[in-house]
Design a protein around this motif. Structure first.
Motif, PDB file in Angstrom:
ATOM      1  N   GLY A  15       8.765  -3.752   1.952  1.00 10.15           N
ATOM      2  CA  GLY A  15       8.112  -4.336   0.784  1.00 10.15           C
ATOM      3  C   GLY A  15       7.616  -5.751   1.008  1.00 10.15           C
ATOM      4  O   GLY A  15       7.380  -6.489   0.054  1.00 10.15           O
ATOM      5  N   SER A  16       7.438  -6.146   2.243  1.00 11.18           N
ATOM      6  CA  SER A  16       7.034  -7.506   2.592  1.00 11.18           C
ATOM      7  C   SER A  16       5.726  -7.900   1.916  1.00 11.18           C
ATOM      8  O   SER A  16       4.743  -7.159   1.957  1.00 11.18           O
ATOM      9  CB  SER A  16       6.873  -7.606   4.115  1.00 11.18           C
ATOM     10  OG  SER A  16       6.092  -8.723   4.469  1.00 11.18           O
ATOM     11  N   HIS A  17       5.725  -9.077   1.320  1.00 13.89           N
ATOM     12  CA  HIS A  17       4.504  -9.579   0.705  1.00 13.89           C
ATOM     13  C   HIS A  17       3.458  -9.928   1.756  1.00 13.89           C
ATOM     14  O   HIS A  17       2.253  -9.845   1.504  1.00 13.89           O
ATOM     15  CB  HIS A  17       4.810 -10.777  -0.202  1.00 13.89           C
ATOM     16  CG  HIS A  17       5.676 -10.397  -1.352  1.00 13.89           C
ATOM     17  ND1 HIS A  17       6.916 -10.945  -1.558  1.00 13.89           N
ATOM     18  CD2 HIS A  17       5.497  -9.482  -2.340  1.00 13.89           C
ATOM     19  CE1 HIS A  17       7.466 -10.396  -2.628  1.00 13.89           C
ATOM     20  NE2 HIS A  17       6.629  -9.504  -3.121  1.00 13.89           N
ATOM     21  N   ARG A  19       3.098  -8.208   4.539  1.00 18.74           N
ATOM     22  CA  ARG A  19       2.536  -6.900   4.880  1.00 18.74           C
ATOM     23  C   ARG A  19       1.515  -6.487   3.813  1.00 18.74           C
ATOM     24  O   ARG A  19       0.446  -5.981   4.131  1.00 18.74           O
ATOM     25  CB  ARG A  19       3.625  -5.846   5.002  1.00 18.74           C
ATOM     26  CG  ARG A  19       3.027  -4.482   5.341  1.00 18.74           C
ATOM     27  CD  ARG A  19       4.070  -3.415   5.572  1.00 18.74           C
ATOM     28  NE  ARG A  19       3.440  -2.155   5.825  1.00 18.74           N
ATOM     29  CZ  ARG A  19       2.931  -1.772   6.981  1.00 18.74           C
ATOM     30  NH1 ARG A  19       2.996  -2.576   8.018  1.00 18.74           N
ATOM     31  NH2 ARG A  19       2.361  -0.598   7.126  1.00 18.74           N
ATOM     32  N   GLN A  20       1.849  -6.725   2.555  1.00 18.33           N
ATOM     33  CA  GLN A  20       0.913  -6.405   1.479  1.00 18.33           C
ATOM     34  C   GLN A  20      -0.365  -7.237   1.608  1.00 18.33           C
ATOM     35  O   GLN A  20      -1.469  -6.748   1.353  1.00 18.33           O
ATOM     36  CB  GLN A  20       1.562  -6.634   0.112  1.00 18.33           C
ATOM     37  CG  GLN A  20       2.655  -5.643  -0.202  1.00 18.33           C
ATOM     38  CD  GLN A  20       3.368  -5.957  -1.506  1.00 18.33           C
ATOM     39  OE1 GLN A  20       3.012  -6.882  -2.235  1.00 18.33           O
ATOM     40  NE2 GLN A  20       4.395  -5.182  -1.804  1.00 18.33           N
ATOM     41  N   GLU A  23      -2.334  -5.580   4.258  1.00 18.73           N
ATOM     42  CA  GLU A  23      -2.955  -4.365   3.706  1.00 18.73           C
ATOM     43  C   GLU A  23      -4.185  -4.722   2.879  1.00 18.73           C
ATOM     44  O   GLU A  23      -5.204  -4.021   2.926  1.00 18.73           O
ATOM     45  CB  GLU A  23      -1.951  -3.603   2.841  1.00 18.73           C
ATOM     46  CG  GLU A  23      -0.812  -2.996   3.606  1.00 18.73           C
ATOM     47  CD  GLU A  23       0.343  -2.517   2.724  1.00 18.73           C
ATOM     48  OE1 GLU A  23       1.254  -1.876   3.284  1.00 18.73           O
ATOM     49  OE2 GLU A  23       0.345  -2.781   1.497  1.00 18.73           O
ATOM     50  N   ALA A  24      -4.092  -5.816   2.152  1.00 14.46           N
ATOM     51  CA  ALA A  24      -5.240  -6.270   1.364  1.00 14.46           C
ATOM     52  C   ALA A  24      -6.395  -6.664   2.280  1.00 14.46           C
ATOM     53  O   ALA A  24      -7.559  -6.372   1.979  1.00 14.46           O
ATOM     54  CB  ALA A  24      -4.841  -7.438   0.463  1.00 14.46           C
ATOM     55  N   LYS A  27      -8.145  -3.583   3.353  1.00 16.47           N
ATOM     56  CA  LYS A  27      -8.911  -3.027   2.231  1.00 16.47           C
ATOM     57  C   LYS A  27     -10.169  -3.849   1.918  1.00 16.47           C
ATOM     58  O   LYS A  27     -11.208  -3.292   1.568  1.00 16.47           O
ATOM     59  CB  LYS A  27      -8.003  -2.968   1.001  1.00 16.47           C
ATOM     60  CG  LYS A  27      -8.651  -2.437  -0.253  1.00 16.47           C
ATOM     61  CD  LYS A  27      -7.659  -2.412  -1.406  1.00 16.47           C
ATOM     62  CE  LYS A  27      -8.313  -1.946  -2.691  1.00 16.47           C
ATOM     63  NZ  LYS A  27      -7.356  -1.942  -3.811  1.00 16.47           N
ATOM     64  N   SER A 151       5.817 -16.340  -3.510  1.00 14.09           N
ATOM     65  CA  SER A 151       5.503 -14.921  -3.307  1.00 14.09           C
ATOM     66  C   SER A 151       6.351 -13.980  -4.155  1.00 14.09           C
ATOM     67  O   SER A 151       5.842 -12.970  -4.649  1.00 14.09           O
ATOM     68  CB  SER A 151       5.649 -14.549  -1.834  1.00 14.09           C
ATOM     69  OG  SER A 151       6.980 -14.760  -1.387  1.00 14.09           O
ATOM     70  N   PHE A 155       3.816 -12.000  -6.603  1.00 13.06           N
ATOM     71  CA  PHE A 155       3.539 -10.614  -6.235  1.00 13.06           C
ATOM     72  C   PHE A 155       4.637  -9.652  -6.697  1.00 13.06           C
ATOM     73  O   PHE A 155       4.739  -8.540  -6.197  1.00 13.06           O
ATOM     74  CB  PHE A 155       3.327 -10.508  -4.727  1.00 13.06           C
ATOM     75  CG  PHE A 155       2.214 -11.388  -4.232  1.00 13.06           C
ATOM     76  CD1 PHE A 155       0.938 -11.308  -4.788  1.00 13.06           C
ATOM     77  CD2 PHE A 155       2.434 -12.314  -3.230  1.00 13.06           C
ATOM     78  CE1 PHE A 155      -0.090 -12.132  -4.351  1.00 13.06           C
ATOM     79  CE2 PHE A 155       1.404 -13.141  -2.770  1.00 13.06           C
ATOM     80  CZ  PHE A 155       0.141 -13.046  -3.339  1.00 13.06           C
ATOM     81  N   HIS A 159       0.016  -6.377  -6.471  1.00  9.50           N
ATOM     82  CA  HIS A 159      -0.292  -6.342  -5.037  1.00  9.50           C
ATOM     83  C   HIS A 159      -1.326  -7.434  -4.770  1.00  9.50           C
ATOM     84  O   HIS A 159      -2.220  -7.662  -5.591  1.00  9.50           O
ATOM     85  CB  HIS A 159      -0.852  -4.960  -4.665  1.00  9.50           C
ATOM     86  CG  HIS A 159      -0.941  -4.722  -3.201  1.00  9.50           C
ATOM     87  ND1 HIS A 159      -1.930  -5.269  -2.407  1.00  9.50           N
ATOM     88  CD2 HIS A 159      -0.151  -3.992  -2.378  1.00  9.50           C
ATOM     89  CE1 HIS A 159      -1.755  -4.887  -1.162  1.00  9.50           C
ATOM     90  NE2 HIS A 159      -0.679  -4.100  -1.113  1.00  9.50           N
TER      91      HIS A 159
END
Length: 185
Positions: A15-17, A19-20, A23-24, A27, A151, A155, A159
């Motif tokens: 659930g790392s911010h 990592r999120q 991912e963003a 995207k 964070s 978050f 996300h």
């Protein structure tokens, strides 16, 4: 021809911010830019010259080097652990710095960004990562910075890709890093 940016995340937590945030970036990458989130840093053993021998390099380290060799630029995401860079990110930098003088960073543009719980968003860790990757041969783009504080609260239910301010900043980071590809020589 698409530009490939390899994203390395310095947190292994599911659930790392950070990592999120990575991912963003995947995207939100503009057309003509592919941001690849490298999976498998947890499998890369701590760097040791005794195991970094041609023909017997651990498979996880080979995969990391192959992904880095195929990249045109790097985007590192660093949380802050005890005021400095996480070991997993430093280890990746160490593996990619070898062989000496011919490592995968090889003058390619690198940006370091991230988020952390503290009020400064992990700037100490990000500065340490910039230092290490610069010594390892990367062309650190010093004026590309994004440190997002708080964070855990920011978050908690959103996300990073859905946070308009962060999405805009992240899009600019990726575009600016892309703009430095080819200018690194």
């Amino acid at each position: 021809m698409s530009v490939r940016i390899l994203a390395l995340v310095g947190s292994l937590r599911a659930g790392s911010h950070n990592r999120q945030l990575a991912e963003a970036a995947v995207k939100l990458a503009p057309e003509g830019v592919e941001v690849e989130l490298f999976e498998g840093l947890a499998d890369v053993p701590f760097y040791n010259e005794d195991i970094d021998v041609e023909g017997s390099v651990p498979a996880a380290a080979v995969r990391l080097r192959e992904a880095a060799d195929a990249a045109d630029a790097f985007l590192l995401f660093s949380p802050e652990y005890n005021g400095t860079i996480p070991a997993v990110l430093k280890n990746a930098i160490d593996w990619l710095s070898r062989p000496y003088g011919a490592g995968a960073f090889g003058g390619k543009p690198v940006a370091v960004i991230g988020t952390a719980f503290g009020q400064y968003g992990g700037v100490w860790a990000q500065d340490e990562a910039r230092k290490a990757v610069g010594i390892a041969g990367g062309k650190v783009i010093e004026d590309i910075k994004l440190s997002i504080p708080g964070s855990l609260t920011r978050f908690a239910e959103t996300h990073p890709a859905d946070d308009a301010e962060v999405a805009a900043q992240l899009t600019e980071v990726v575009a600016r890093l892309h703009g430095n590809v080819g200018a690194a020589a």
